[in-house]
Design an enzyme around this catalytic site. Structure first.
Site, PDB file in Angstrom:
ATOM      1  N   LYS A   1      46.075  23.521  44.936  1.00  0.00           N
ATOM      2  CA  LYS A   1      45.760  24.909  45.264  1.00  0.00           C
ATOM      3  C   LYS A   1      44.384  25.052  45.911  1.00  0.00           C
ATOM      4  CE  LYS A   1      44.391  27.291  41.724  1.00  0.00           C
ATOM      5  NZ  LYS A   1      42.963  27.566  41.987  1.00  0.00           N
ATOM      6  N   THR A   2      43.368  24.464  45.281  1.00  0.00           N
ATOM      7  CA  THR A   2      42.001  24.627  45.788  1.00  0.00           C
ATOM      8  C   THR A   2      41.840  23.967  47.146  1.00  0.00           C
ATOM      9  OG1 THR A   2      41.213  24.624  43.500  1.00  0.00           O
ATOM     10  CG2 THR A   2      39.570  24.302  45.215  1.00  0.00           C
TER      11      THR A   2
ATOM     12  N   ASP B   1      41.852  33.914  45.029  1.00  0.00           N
ATOM     13  CA  ASP B   1      42.247  32.800  44.155  1.00  0.00           C
ATOM     14  C   ASP B   1      42.742  33.347  42.825  1.00  0.00           C
ATOM     15  OD1 ASP B   1      42.592  30.224  43.257  1.00  0.00           O
ATOM     16  OD2 ASP B   1      40.498  29.929  42.701  1.00  0.00           O
ATOM     17  N   GLU B   2      43.692  32.652  42.182  1.00  0.00           N
ATOM     18  CA  GLU B   2      44.222  33.019  40.856  1.00  0.00           C
ATOM     19  C   GLU B   2      44.694  34.475  40.834  1.00  0.00           C
ATOM     20  OE1 GLU B   2      44.746  30.732  38.883  1.00  0.00           O
ATOM     21  OE2 GLU B   2      43.157  29.240  38.809  1.00  0.00           O
TER      22      GLU B   2
ATOM     23  N   GLN C   1      51.623  30.640  35.444  1.00  0.00           N
ATOM     24  CA  GLN C   1      50.387  30.373  34.708  1.00  0.00           C
ATOM     25  C   GLN C   1      49.612  31.651  34.404  1.00  0.00           C
ATOM     26  OE1 GLN C   1      48.196  26.575  35.597  1.00  0.00           O
ATOM     27  NE2 GLN C   1      49.397  26.626  37.490  1.00  0.00           N
TER      28      GLN C   1
END
Length: 723
Positions: free
Chosen positions: A45-46, A230-231, A261
């Site tokens: 992801k990053t 992000d997230e 998640q």
């Protein structure tokens, strides 16, 4: 390479792009319009997020000041900034990259006067926030015992997370919410007078700024050509609304996250934000990152089979090019003590084979579970660290409880006496404490002796004197009970009669239930020692066992603290009904709570690279009473072909799958069955922990027994013998 028509020659960037898989590459090349990248655990992801950001800058599609990138933690923001700098060959000056809160502070400082603030406004921390609420409660002559400040503060924070200003809060139904609503308005007024904001205000006031001043909103929607998040699954309502407003300009918003998640619903996160992305942003492209670079195929298979039980999800299947690897081990043990022994032995065995202690982790559902593991590691001399919180005996509530035990055993322990003197609140203020200290120093006597002597004088008066007299009487009475009352029972009496347990029961803050669980575990620990002094001596030695002398340490943490981390070996402890899924989560959120608990189990499993070991105990002491425990429903939902299952006695044992679970097209591995034990209704049986009883019903491997002395319990058939 050509990036959306723009040629990029930077060698570091090109090398990074060449290492991406097709889905990852697609995620960085689709730059225009709304994009949702569903990034499964361990799928890079990053790397995708930072490469995408670097590509936008290197292709000159936008200047750094025209890109907004937000994440949730300073650590993640720092890592992203470093990676981008490495890819583009230097720092991206002017880039709007940071946490939601830091970006909002930057905006608010610029436009504070439009909100009635000065640009030098102060940001209150949680302690300052609580102190201010207490001042308002006192000024309004509100009963602090009936309406605890922590509870009111928590309600206000939840309203802010949902983007509700005092004007937007719907008519409160309960007396408690009415009190919170009244305090909320006064609290916000007081903040303005102080030229201050709290963390919830940082997002809330930005929303107010954008909605009430369209010219300011237009400034930022015009400025930001690209938005990266992000997230995204962890956003609350206020953050979601803030992002939607900013995305009205270019429409180029890329959100990266994983609905599987989303585990922070208890602190305001809304998994629905990511699930309705396509509806919120018509024409959105969804790209799934499913190739996992972390875990072996069996761990991924087990995790995918588990999370497939959830209805509220997009759906994706993680896969890996890795072949072989260990299956997920499911290990039954007799009780919590054997669970800790088993993990300790496994850790030592793996360490002898060359595996670093740093690469091993024990993940638990609740903080109180760490105690037995900590003590086992201390016994073995295995260094460990507790991540995301203090060690068990360093927790606030445990230190308070220890102080009560110490003063009962040792009357001269002035430090313990001072700690518990006004905990819970007894109306003993600073001036009273100064008098006691002054007299104790003058006479060179312990604080308790000084207090006792001053009972016969007029130095102390009123409520404080009466409270101290009552406390001294209680301590004396508890000390006499040492001779006649079992020490575990006495510890419960002390915590109850002192009002300490009731203090946390009345506290409605998110931390309070965990503190109560820790206190129950504290009493359990005392019961394991021959006397209260022996227990206190043990704790003293535990506290002296500092962790600063060793570099390598086993990691011990809750499942929530483990998100974002990875380890070679992961022990997942306490997978039992009544513990995981956690009954509080089920009670408060029902089906949604169960799905979040299952996502938490999924997160735990996907922390493991090479080895995942799930443990459940057949017996667990709850509220200081032994209870027969059944494996968590999550154990039953794990695909059989990806697991190896061993019960308490060391035999393989089949597990019944719930009827609601989807059938998996797999060939079940052969299992050795236990010696057949058949029981009939009304048959007399014997259980080692619960004694004799009579069978009420039989359901597969589970038998309902009416025990002679402990009542009706459900137990596993393998632990019973005919009487």
């Amino acid at each position: 390479m050509s990036f959306e028509g723009q040629e990029i020659t930077n060698p570091v960037f090109l090398e990074q792009v060449s290492s991406l898989n097709p889905a990852q590459r697609q995620a960085i090349e689709v730059t225009e319009g709304p994009l949702l990248v569903l990034a499964g655990a361990g799928t890079g992801k990053t790397r995708v997020l930072t490469t995408r950001l670097a590509g936008i800058l290197l292709s000159q599609r936008a200047w750094p000041s025209q890109v907004l990138a937000v994440t949730f933690t300073n650590k993640a923001a720092h890592e992203m900034r470093e990676r981008v700098a490495n890819l583009i060959g230097g720092p991206a000056e002017g880039l709007w990259l940071g946490t939601f809160h830091s970006v909002c502070v930057r905006i608010l400082r610029r436009h504070a006067e439009l909100l009635g603030l000065q640009s030098s406004f102060t940001i209150l921390d949680t302690d300052d926030q609580l102190r201010l609420v207490k001042q308002i409660i006192k000024a309004e002559e509100i009963d602090e015992k009936k309406y605890p400040p922590r509870v009111l503060t928590s309600i206000i924070s939840r309203w802010k997370d949902r983007a509700l200003t005092p004007e937007k809060v719907s008519t409160p139904a309960s007396d408690f919410e009415k009190a919170a609503y009244h305090i909320y308005g006064l609290y916000q007024d007081r903040l303005k007078v102080l030229n201050a904001v709290d963390f919830g205000d940082l997002i809330l006031l930005c929303l107010k700024l954008f909605t009430e001043h369209s010219d300011v909103l237009a400034q930022y929607t015009t400025q930001f050509h690209y938005i990266l998040v992000d997230e995204y699954q962890d956003t609350n309502v206020a953050q979601y609304l803030w992002l939607r407003l900013l995305a009205q300009g270019s429409g180029n918003i890329c959100c990266v996250g994983d609905d599987d998640q989303s585990i922070y619903g208890w602190r305001g996160a809304e998994v629905g934000n990511i699930l309705r992305f396509e509806k919120d942003f018509p024409g959105a492209i969804i790209i799934r990152l499913e190739q996992n670079y972390r875990s072996n195929a069996h761990i991924l298979g087990a995790a995918s089979g588990l999370i497939a039980q959830n209805a509220g999800r997009f759906g994706k299947t993680l896969w890996t090019e890795q072949t072989g690897g260990e299956k997920v081990r499911i290990q039954g043990v007799w009780d919590g003590e054997e669970e800790a022994r088993f993990v300790g032995d496994e850790v030592e065995a793996l360490h002898r084979k060359g595996q670093s202690l740093n690469s091993m982790a024990i993940l638990v559902r609740a903080g109180f579970q760490t105690r037995e593991f900590e003590e086992r590691f201390i016994t073995l001399g295995v260094p460990y660290r507790v991540i995301g919180g203090p060690r068990f005996y360093e927790r606030l509530e445990i230190r308070d409880a220890l102080a009560y035990m110490r003063i009962v055993i040792q009357p001269s322990d002035s430090l313990a006496f001072e700690r518990i003197m006004n905990t819970p609140k007894r109306g003993i203020g600073t001036s009273t404490l100064q008098i006691l200290h002054q007299y104790a120093r003058y006479e060179e006597i312990p604080l308790t002796e000084a207090t006792l002597r001053l009972m016969d004088t007029d130095e102390l008066r009123g409520k404080a004197k009466a409270a101290l007299e009552g406390l001294l009487f209680d301590i004396s009475r508890w000390r006499k009970q040492l001779e006649t009352t079992p020490h575990g029972e006495l510890a419960r009496i002390i915590l109850d009669e002192s009002g300490y347990t009731a203090m946390w029961q009345a506290d409605k803050s998110p931390e309070a239930p965990g503190r109560l669980e820790n206190l129950k575990e504290f009493v359990n620990a005392i019961d394991e020692f021959e006397s209260l002094p022996a227990f206190l001596e043990h704790v003293s030695l535990v506290m002296e066992n500092t962790s600063g002398t060793s570099v390598e340490m086993v990691n011990l943490m809750t499942l929530h603290s483990a998100k974002g981390l990875e380890f070679n070996t992961v022990f997942l402890a306490g997978w039992e009904e009544g513990l995981f899924p956690h009954p509080r989560a089920l009670g408060e959120a029902g089906g949604a709570g169960l799905e979040e608990e299952r996502r938490l189990a999924y997160v735990g499993l996907t922390r493991a690279r090479e080895r995942a070991i799930i443990l459940f105990a057949a017996n667990r002491r709850v509220h200081n009473q032994w209870q027969s425990s059944l494996p968590s429903r999550f154990v039953e939902e794990l695909p059989l072909e990806h697991t190896e299952r061993t019960n308490v006695g060391g035999h393989s044992q089949p597990f019944r799958r719930r009827a609601s679970a989807p059938k998996l097209q797999t060939i079940q591995p052969p299992v050795r069955s236990l010696d057949k034990k058949e029981f009939q209704v009304n048959q007399r049986v014997f259980h080692l922990k619960f004694g004799y009883g009579r069978v009420l019903s039989v359901d597969g491997d589970k038998v309902e027994i009416d025990f002679d002395h402990t009542g009706v319990k459900m137990v596993m058939k393998s632990f019973l013998e005919s009487a």
